[in-house]
Design a protein around this motif. Structure first.
Motif, short mmCIF file in Angstrom:
data_model
loop_
_atom_site.label_atom_id
_atom_site.label_comp_id
_atom_site.label_asym_id
_atom_site.label_seq_id
_atom_site.Cartn_x
_atom_site.Cartn_y
_atom_site.Cartn_z
N GLU A 1 0.82 -1.22 0.00
CA GLU A 1 0.00 0.00 0.00
C GLU A 1 0.85 1.27 0.00
N ALA A 2 1.94 1.30 0.77
CA ALA A 2 2.72 2.52 0.97
C ALA A 2 3.82 2.73 -0.06
N GLY A 3 4.25 1.69 -0.72
CA GLY A 3 5.24 1.84 -1.76
C GLY A 3 6.68 1.71 -1.31
N LYS A 4 6.95 1.23 -0.12
CA LYS A 4 8.29 0.92 0.39
C LYS A 4 9.23 2.12 0.54
N PHE A 5 8.74 3.34 0.59
CA PHE A 5 9.63 4.47 0.82
C PHE A 5 10.03 4.54 2.27
N ILE A 6 11.24 5.03 2.54
CA ILE A 6 11.79 5.04 3.90
C ILE A 6 10.94 5.88 4.86
N TRP A 7 10.32 6.94 4.41
CA TRP A 7 9.52 7.75 5.32
C TRP A 7 8.20 7.08 5.67
N SER A 8 7.94 5.94 5.10
CA SER A 8 6.74 5.18 5.45
C SER A 8 6.91 4.41 6.75
N TYR A 9 8.12 4.37 7.30
CA TYR A 9 8.41 3.57 8.48
C TYR A 9 8.94 4.42 9.62
N PRO A 10 8.14 5.30 10.20
CA PRO A 10 8.67 6.20 11.24
C PRO A 10 9.22 5.48 12.47
N VAL A 11 8.60 4.40 12.89
CA VAL A 11 9.09 3.67 14.06
C VAL A 11 10.45 3.03 13.76
N TYR B 1 19.85 7.60 1.73
CA TYR B 1 20.03 7.88 0.30
C TYR B 1 19.62 6.66 -0.54
N LEU B 2 20.10 5.49 -0.12
CA LEU B 2 19.77 4.27 -0.85
C LEU B 2 18.27 3.95 -0.78
N ALA B 3 17.65 4.31 0.33
CA ALA B 3 16.23 4.01 0.50
C ALA B 3 15.35 4.83 -0.41
N THR B 4 15.84 5.98 -0.86
CA THR B 4 15.02 6.81 -1.74
C THR B 4 15.25 6.43 -3.18
N LEU C 1 24.00 6.38 8.35
CA LEU C 1 22.59 6.72 8.23
C LEU C 1 22.33 7.49 6.94
N THR C 2 23.23 8.39 6.58
CA THR C 2 23.08 9.15 5.35
C THR C 2 23.06 8.22 4.15
N MET C 3 23.96 7.25 4.12
CA MET C 3 23.98 6.29 3.01
C MET C 3 22.71 5.46 2.97
N ILE C 4 22.23 5.02 4.13
CA ILE C 4 21.02 4.21 4.19
C ILE C 4 19.82 4.99 3.68
N ILE D 1 12.58 3.99 11.53
CA ILE D 1 13.57 5.06 11.37
C ILE D 1 14.10 5.48 12.74
N GLN D 2 13.22 5.61 13.72
CA GLN D 2 13.66 6.00 15.06
C GLN D 2 14.62 4.98 15.65
N HIS D 3 14.32 3.69 15.46
CA HIS D 3 15.23 2.64 15.94
C HIS D 3 16.57 2.73 15.24
N LEU D 4 16.53 3.00 13.96
CA LEU D 4 17.75 3.10 13.17
C LEU D 4 18.59 4.30 13.61
#
Length: 85
Positions: free
Chosen positions: A51-61, A82-85, A77-80, A63-66
């Motif tokens: 449903e959400a399309g697998k973008f990194i901002w779709s996973y706020p929880v 960048y690769l996620a987008t 984190l910057t590389m991760i 992201i906080q753990h990361l």
């Protein structure tokens, strides 16, 4: 040494089955419940991704753990991200 165990009916003494730890394993009710929850979470996660399309901002929880993880520094984190987008 053979690790097969024979299962008998305690009332009749009849052989009911066998247990080979190389092929079988025992799991507690608590472990079984955890496995069921884990499978349910995987299914929900797959539905969310669809449903959400697998973008990194779709996973706020996540992201906080990361971000708070001691395993990654800011460049990691910057590389991760960048690769996620």
């Amino acid at each position: 040494m053979e690790n097969n165990y024979v299962i008998y009916n305690p009332e009749t003494g009849e052989k009911v089955g066998s247990f080979n730890p190389e092929e079988h394993y025992l799991r507690s009710k608590r472990q079984d419940d955890f496995m069921k929850l884990n499978e349910k979470a995987k299914e929900e996660f797959a539905e969310f991704n669809a449903e959400a399309g697998k973008f990194i901002w779709s996973y706020p929880v996540q992201i906080q753990h990361l971000i708070h993880s001691p395993e990654f520094d800011k460049s990691d984190l910057t590389m991760i991200f960048y690769l996620a987008t």
